[in-house]
Write a protein that holds these residues in place. Structure first.
Motif, PDB file in Angstrom:
ATOM      1  N   GLU A  31       0.834  -1.203   0.000  1.00  0.00           N
ATOM      2  CA  GLU A  31       0.000   0.000   0.000  1.00  0.00           C
ATOM      3  C   GLU A  31       0.871   1.256   0.000  1.00  0.00           C
ATOM      4  O   GLU A  31       0.588   2.224  -0.710  1.00  0.00           O
ATOM      5  CB  GLU A  31      -0.926  -0.010   1.215  1.00  0.00           C
ATOM      6  N   ALA A  32       1.949   1.227   0.769  1.00  0.00           N
ATOM      7  CA  ALA A  32       2.874   2.368   0.801  1.00  0.00           C
ATOM      8  C   ALA A  32       3.536   2.556  -0.561  1.00  0.00           C
ATOM      9  O   ALA A  32       3.697   3.695  -1.030  1.00  0.00           O
ATOM     10  CB  ALA A  32       3.926   2.174   1.889  1.00  0.00           C
ATOM     11  N   ASN A  33       3.919   1.476  -1.216  1.00  0.00           N
ATOM     12  CA  ASN A  33       4.517   1.568  -2.555  1.00  0.00           C
ATOM     13  C   ASN A  33       3.536   2.160  -3.555  1.00  0.00           C
ATOM     14  O   ASN A  33       3.900   3.001  -4.379  1.00  0.00           O
ATOM     15  CB  ASN A  33       4.984   0.196  -3.031  1.00  0.00           C
ATOM     16  N   ARG A  34       2.280   1.703  -3.496  1.00  0.00           N
ATOM     17  CA  ARG A  34       1.267   2.230  -4.410  1.00  0.00           C
ATOM     18  C   ARG A  34       1.054   3.718  -4.167  1.00  0.00           C
ATOM     19  O   ARG A  34       1.012   4.518  -5.099  1.00  0.00           O
ATOM     20  CB  ARG A  34      -0.056   1.467  -4.228  1.00  0.00           C
ATOM     21  N   LEU A  35       0.945   4.095  -2.905  1.00  0.00           N
ATOM     22  CA  LEU A  35       0.732   5.493  -2.560  1.00  0.00           C
ATOM     23  C   LEU A  35       1.934   6.353  -2.956  1.00  0.00           C
ATOM     24  O   LEU A  35       1.778   7.451  -3.482  1.00  0.00           O
ATOM     25  CB  LEU A  35       0.446   5.620  -1.061  1.00  0.00           C
ATOM     26  N   SER A  36       3.112   5.831  -2.738  1.00  0.00           N
ATOM     27  CA  SER A  36       4.329   6.539  -3.135  1.00  0.00           C
ATOM     28  C   SER A  36       4.373   6.738  -4.643  1.00  0.00           C
ATOM     29  O   SER A  36       4.742   7.804  -5.145  1.00  0.00           O
ATOM     30  CB  SER A  36       5.550   5.748  -2.662  1.00  0.00           C
ATOM     31  N   ASP A  37       3.955   5.714  -5.379  1.00  0.00           N
ATOM     32  CA  ASP A  37       3.907   5.806  -6.840  1.00  0.00           C
ATOM     33  C   ASP A  37       2.917   6.887  -7.279  1.00  0.00           C
ATOM     34  O   ASP A  37       3.203   7.674  -8.188  1.00  0.00           O
ATOM     35  CB  ASP A  37       3.532   4.450  -7.436  1.00  0.00           C
ATOM     36  N   VAL A  38       1.752   6.938  -6.635  1.00  0.00           N
ATOM     37  CA  VAL A  38       0.746   7.956  -6.963  1.00  0.00           C
ATOM     38  C   VAL A  38       1.314   9.356  -6.699  1.00  0.00           C
ATOM     39  O   VAL A  38       1.169  10.261  -7.525  1.00  0.00           O
ATOM     40  CB  VAL A  38      -0.548   7.739  -6.143  1.00  0.00           C
ATOM     41  N   ILE A  39       1.973   9.514  -5.576  1.00  0.00           N
ATOM     42  CA  ILE A  39       2.508  10.830  -5.219  1.00  0.00           C
ATOM     43  C   ILE A  39       3.545  11.289  -6.233  1.00  0.00           C
ATOM     44  O   ILE A  39       3.486  12.416  -6.728  1.00  0.00           O
ATOM     45  CB  ILE A  39       3.103  10.806  -3.793  1.00  0.00           C
ATOM     46  N   PHE A  40       4.498  10.406  -6.548  1.00  0.00           N
ATOM     47  CA  PHE A  40       5.631  10.835  -7.352  1.00  0.00           C
ATOM     48  C   PHE A  40       5.457  10.672  -8.851  1.00  0.00           C
ATOM     49  O   PHE A  40       6.207  11.270  -9.625  1.00  0.00           O
ATOM     50  CB  PHE A  40       6.905  10.150  -6.865  1.00  0.00           C
ATOM     51  N   SER A  41       4.471   9.904  -9.281  1.00  0.00           N
ATOM     52  CA  SER A  41       4.253   9.795 -10.731  1.00  0.00           C
ATOM     53  C   SER A  41       3.032  10.580 -11.194  1.00  0.00           C
ATOM     54  O   SER A  41       2.870  10.797 -12.393  1.00  0.00           O
ATOM     55  CB  SER A  41       4.113   8.332 -11.142  1.00  0.00           C
ATOM     56  N   ARG A  43       0.896  13.149  -8.675  1.00  0.00           N
ATOM     57  CA  ARG A  43       0.644  14.396  -7.960  1.00  0.00           C
ATOM     58  C   ARG A  43       1.777  15.420  -8.150  1.00  0.00           C
ATOM     59  O   ARG A  43       1.526  16.567  -8.487  1.00  0.00           O
ATOM     60  CB  ARG A  43       0.443  14.088  -6.471  1.00  0.00           C
ATOM     61  N   VAL A  44       3.015  14.997  -7.945  1.00  0.00           N
ATOM     62  CA  VAL A  44       4.140  15.931  -8.059  1.00  0.00           C
ATOM     63  C   VAL A  44       4.272  16.461  -9.493  1.00  0.00           C
ATOM     64  O   VAL A  44       4.429  17.673  -9.688  1.00  0.00           O
ATOM     65  CB  VAL A  44       5.450  15.297  -7.539  1.00  0.00           C
ATOM     66  N   PRO A  45       4.198  15.606 -10.536  1.00  0.00           N
ATOM     67  CA  PRO A  45       4.258  16.155 -11.899  1.00  0.00           C
ATOM     68  C   PRO A  45       3.113  17.129 -12.206  1.00  0.00           C
ATOM     69  O   PRO A  45       3.331  18.136 -12.876  1.00  0.00           O
ATOM     70  CB  PRO A  45       4.189  14.917 -12.794  1.00  0.00           C
ATOM     71  N   SER A 172      -6.140  22.236  -4.621  1.00  0.00           N
ATOM     72  CA  SER A 172      -6.695  20.891  -4.548  1.00  0.00           C
ATOM     73  C   SER A 172      -5.594  19.840  -4.701  1.00  0.00           C
ATOM     74  O   SER A 172      -5.534  18.871  -3.937  1.00  0.00           O
ATOM     75  CB  SER A 172      -7.748  20.716  -5.636  1.00  0.00           C
ATOM     76  N   GLN A 173      -4.721  20.031  -5.678  1.00  0.00           N
ATOM     77  CA  GLN A 173      -3.642  19.077  -5.909  1.00  0.00           C
ATOM     78  C   GLN A 173      -2.652  19.063  -4.740  1.00  0.00           C
ATOM     79  O   GLN A 173      -2.184  18.000  -4.322  1.00  0.00           O
ATOM     80  CB  GLN A 173      -2.904  19.397  -7.217  1.00  0.00           C
ATOM     81  N   GLU A 174      -2.339  20.231  -4.206  1.00  0.00           N
ATOM     82  CA  GLU A 174      -1.427  20.299  -3.063  1.00  0.00           C
ATOM     83  C   GLU A 174      -2.049  19.648  -1.829  1.00  0.00           C
ATOM     84  O   GLU A 174      -1.360  18.951  -1.076  1.00  0.00           O
ATOM     85  CB  GLU A 174      -1.032  21.744  -2.774  1.00  0.00           C
ATOM     86  N   ASN A 175      -3.345  19.853  -1.618  1.00  0.00           N
ATOM     87  CA  ASN A 175      -4.026  19.223  -0.482  1.00  0.00           C
ATOM     88  C   ASN A 175      -4.040  17.701  -0.622  1.00  0.00           C
ATOM     89  O   ASN A 175      -3.835  16.983   0.355  1.00  0.00           O
ATOM     90  CB  ASN A 175      -5.450  19.756  -0.331  1.00  0.00           C
ATOM     91  N   GLU A 180      -1.868  12.523   1.001  1.00  0.00           N
ATOM     92  CA  GLU A 180      -1.214  11.271   0.613  1.00  0.00           C
ATOM     93  C   GLU A 180       0.125  11.106   1.329  1.00  0.00           C
ATOM     94  O   GLU A 180       0.498   9.996   1.724  1.00  0.00           O
ATOM     95  CB  GLU A 180      -1.040  11.211  -0.906  1.00  0.00           C
ATOM     96  N   LEU A 181       0.862  12.197   1.510  1.00  0.00           N
ATOM     97  CA  LEU A 181       2.130  12.120   2.243  1.00  0.00           C
ATOM     98  C   LEU A 181       1.899  11.765   3.712  1.00  0.00           C
ATOM     99  O   LEU A 181       2.657  10.983   4.291  1.00  0.00           O
ATOM    100  CB  LEU A 181       2.897  13.441   2.125  1.00  0.00           C
TER     101      LEU A 181
END
Length: 192
Positions: A31-41, A43-45, A172-175, A180-181
């Protein structure tokens, strides 16, 4: 009950507890890997590209301001500032295309109206910038004066409106990223 059977049962319970703990840790890590992937692939872009999209017109206007101040007297500087302005707008267009592509891949966003408003305002701003450039290119005092008036009375206020037009989407994206973080931090602590 014999000591041997008691030790066997306690060892079995201990092994079972370790397996349950390992399974729990594995699920949390996945779950942490999936969430990390969502954040960095995702949300951040999205946040980075949105900043680039918002920054390009603002920097273009700064180039236009400099051009209006310096460009009339120096043809080489004028050409350089015009090129700089167009390059900044082109960079913004590339970032905008990438952002729209990423948003389409992720699905519809409730803030889609903000992008339509942004695009409309950006088209108006570009037209006004081109008009200011054209007036300045007349190389007359009246043309330069009209270009400066256009900059102060219409372009700069429109720039502020343009910058604010994507605030809701950006917030919205920052929130979502922040939530997620926080969730990722909780998952990491749960695994430990």
């Amino acid at each position: 009950m014999k000591l041997e059977s008691k030790l066997g049962i306690s060892t079995g319970v201990l092994i079972l507890a370790m397996l349950v703990s390992a399974l729990f840790a594995h699920i949390r890590i996945q779950e942490a890997n999936r969430l990390s992937d969502v954040i960095f692939s995702e949300r951040v872009p999205i946040i980075s590209l949105t900043r680039d999209v918002r920054l390009a017109p603002m920097m273009s206007i700064r180039s236009l301001e400099t051009y209006l101040l310096i460009g009339a007297d120096d043809p080489k500087a004028a050409a350089r500032f015009r090129k700089e302005r167009r390059d900044r707008l082109a960079n913004g267009d590339v970032a905008h295309a990438k952002l729209m592509n990423l948003i389409q891949q992720l699905g519809p966003s409730p803030e889609a109206g903000e992008f339509q408003q942004f695009d409309t305002l950006l088209a108006q701003l570009r037209g006004l910038e081109e008009e200011a450039e054209r007036l300045n290119e007349l190389h007359t005092p009246a043309g330069a004066s009209q270009a400066h008036a256009l900059l102060i009375q219409q372009i700069l206020p429109l720039d502020a409106t343009l910058l604010a037009s994507l605030n809701g989407f950006m917030k919205s994206q920052e929130n979502q990223r922040d939530a997620e973080l926080i969730r990722l931090g909780h998952l990491n602590r749960a695994v430990l």
